[in-house]
Design a protein around this motif. Structure first.
Motif, PDB file in Angstrom:
ATOM      1  N   ASN A 151       0.841  -1.200   0.000  1.00  0.00           N
ATOM      2  CA  ASN A 151       0.000   0.000   0.000  1.00  0.00           C
ATOM      3  C   ASN A 151       0.872   1.245   0.000  1.00  0.00           C
ATOM      4  O   ASN A 151       2.005   1.217   0.478  1.00  0.00           O
ATOM      5  N   SER A 153       0.302   4.111   1.659  1.00  0.00           N
ATOM      6  CA  SER A 153       0.526   4.469   3.062  1.00  0.00           C
ATOM      7  C   SER A 153       0.754   3.179   3.838  1.00  0.00           C
ATOM      8  O   SER A 153      -0.169   2.365   3.965  1.00  0.00           O
ATOM      9  N   LYS A 156      -1.593   1.484   6.804  1.00  0.00           N
ATOM     10  CA  LYS A 156      -2.829   0.741   6.540  1.00  0.00           C
ATOM     11  C   LYS A 156      -2.532  -0.710   6.189  1.00  0.00           C
ATOM     12  O   LYS A 156      -3.280  -1.615   6.550  1.00  0.00           O
ATOM     13  N   GLU A 199      -5.845   5.295 -13.035  1.00  0.00           N
ATOM     14  CA  GLU A 199      -4.482   5.462 -12.508  1.00  0.00           C
ATOM     15  C   GLU A 199      -3.843   4.088 -12.321  1.00  0.00           C
ATOM     16  O   GLU A 199      -4.532   3.073 -12.217  1.00  0.00           O
TER      17      GLU A 199
HETATM   18  P1  ATR Z   1     -12.132   0.765  -1.517  1.00  0.00           P
HETATM   19  O1  ATR Z   1     -13.334   0.638  -0.639  1.00  0.00           O
HETATM   20  O2  ATR Z   1     -12.411   0.779  -2.992  1.00  0.00           O
HETATM   21  O3  ATR Z   1     -11.054  -0.206  -1.151  1.00  0.00           O
HETATM   22  P2  ATR Z   1     -10.765   2.831  -0.048  1.00  0.00           P
HETATM   23  O4  ATR Z   1     -11.138   2.155   1.223  1.00  0.00           O
HETATM   24  O5  ATR Z   1     -10.879   4.314  -0.161  1.00  0.00           O
HETATM   25  O6  ATR Z   1     -11.594   2.261  -1.255  1.00  0.00           O
HETATM   26  O7  ATR Z   1      -9.264   2.394  -0.382  1.00  0.00           O
HETATM   27  C1  ATR Z   1      -8.632   2.762  -1.569  1.00  0.00           C
HETATM   28  C2  ATR Z   1      -7.309   1.996  -1.677  1.00  0.00           C
HETATM   29  O8  ATR Z   1      -6.740   2.262  -2.968  1.00  0.00           O
HETATM   30  C3  ATR Z   1      -6.267   2.418  -0.652  1.00  0.00           C
HETATM   31  O9  ATR Z   1      -5.465   1.299  -0.346  1.00  0.00           O
HETATM   32  C4  ATR Z   1      -5.466   3.463  -1.437  1.00  0.00           C
HETATM   33  O10 ATR Z   1      -4.138   3.618  -0.986  1.00  0.00           O
HETATM   34  P3  ATR Z   1      -3.774   4.606   0.265  1.00  0.00           P
HETATM   35  O11 ATR Z   1      -4.282   3.909   1.492  1.00  0.00           O
HETATM   36  O12 ATR Z   1      -2.293   4.708   0.272  1.00  0.00           O
HETATM   37  O13 ATR Z   1      -4.484   5.895  -0.011  1.00  0.00           O
HETATM   38  C5  ATR Z   1      -5.454   2.834  -2.800  1.00  0.00           C
HETATM   39  N1  ATR Z   1      -5.212   3.756  -3.926  1.00  0.00           N
HETATM   40  C6  ATR Z   1      -6.082   4.645  -4.464  1.00  0.00           C
HETATM   41  N2  ATR Z   1      -5.533   5.270  -5.511  1.00  0.00           N
HETATM   42  C7  ATR Z   1      -4.277   4.752  -5.675  1.00  0.00           C
HETATM   43  C8  ATR Z   1      -3.220   4.974  -6.592  1.00  0.00           C
HETATM   44  N3  ATR Z   1      -3.318   5.870  -7.584  1.00  0.00           N
HETATM   45  N4  ATR Z   1      -2.086   4.260  -6.433  1.00  0.00           N
HETATM   46  C9  ATR Z   1      -1.955   3.362  -5.430  1.00  0.00           C
HETATM   47  N5  ATR Z   1      -2.930   3.099  -4.520  1.00  0.00           N
HETATM   48  C10 ATR Z   1      -4.091   3.786  -4.641  1.00  0.00           C
END
Ligand code: ATR
Length: 275
Positions: A151, A153, A156, A199
């Protein structure tokens, strides 16, 4: 009057659930109706109260209401508690039962439909949000040899590792994307929400071992940046979440009706070419 079910979300116009459950009902001879409800933002509980008052028996829940559904319930399954979110509810008088079938649906699609059991395999899970949380326990139940959660971050990812370890797992690690360099996996799942915005999570192309399956949990987006990365890296087994969508629906249907529908016709109908 047929028993009433529905999916609730906002927006809801693109939901495939009415088609899927309508097909299941017809194939299994169940006397039920299945509608789509656009729940008002901030007004989830009121919309569900009204549905129940009108005799509604069960709901599927989609974005953005999965956390509201979890909070609304009076009883929650272990996997719903772990995910902190519900994607299905069943109403029984005053009782509101909540469950989350996304993870089991994913595993059933991978292990059964795609014939790629996780047992003993090196598995990489990208993302640590709600979708990844939902997959965690169902993945561990399959006994992967190794499960790495990457991940952006790192905190998490470590939270999910802690949950896995509390459940007795010892083969789970968390890491950041750069730390994936030099590691290869048999199955790679994109559970980030990156594809919804076209993305690419910053995953090195070297994570795909020979014979790897690359699985995009999102559905209907064609060849997403993640799947394109995999394809360019030579991966021949690409899948998106259409099978997961059908299998989580089948789990909910069986929970409500006590009958297991066959998902093959629905998957064939909803599958879009990965181009
Ligand atoms: P969902 O319910 O779809 O899982 P979420 O709980 O908001 O949505 O989680 C989104 C996940 O996608 C997170 O792990 C987020 O990473 P971060 O925790 O670091 O924010 C990840 N994510 C979203 N956009 C991303 C990107 N462009 N590259 C890598 N990880 C991404």
């Amino acid at each position: 009057m047929p028993d009433q079910y529905a999916v609730i979300g906002n927006p809801i116009g693109f939901s495939k659930s009415p088609y899927i459950h309508g097909t299941f009902a017809q194939a299994t001879g169940q006397d039920m109706a299945y509608a789509a409800i656009e729940g008002p933002l901030g007004g989830f509980a009121g919309a569900v109260d009204a549905f129940r008052a009108a005799g509604g028996r069960g709901l599927n829940i989609t974005a953005p209401f999965k956390l509201d559904a979890f909070a609304y319930a009076t009883e929650r399954s272990e996997r719903a508690r772990l995910a902190g979110a519900a994607n299905a509810m069943k109403f029984d008088g005053e009782r509101v039962l909540a469950d989350n079938f996304d993870g089991v649906g994913l595993v059933r699609d991978v292990a059964h439909n795609l014939n790629r059991p996780l047992k003993g395999k090196r598995v990489l899970l990208l993302g640590a949000g709600g979708a990844a949380r939902g997959a965690l326990l169902p993945f561990l139940e399959q006994g992967p040899g190794e499960l790495v959660i990457a991940n952006r971050s790192p905190g998490k990812a470590q939270e999910l590792v802690a949950i896995a370890e509390a459940a007795g797992a010892r083969q789970v690690r968390g890491c950041t994307y750069p730390e994936l360099a030099g590691q290869a996996f048999d199955l790679v799942f994109n559970a980030t929400s990156a594809s919804l915005r076209a993305e690419l999570p910053p995953v090195p192309a070297s994570v795909f071992a020979p014979g790897c399956l690359a699985y995009e949990l999102a559905y209907g987006k064609g060849l997403t940046p993640f799947l394109r990365l995999a394809q360019n890296a030579g991966v021949q087994h690409l899948a998106d979440g259409v099978g997961m969508l059908a299998e989580q629906a089948a789990e909910a249907f069986e929970w409500w009706r006590g009958v297991r529908p066959d998902t093959r016709a629905v998957i064939a109908k909803l599958t879009l070419a990965l181009i």
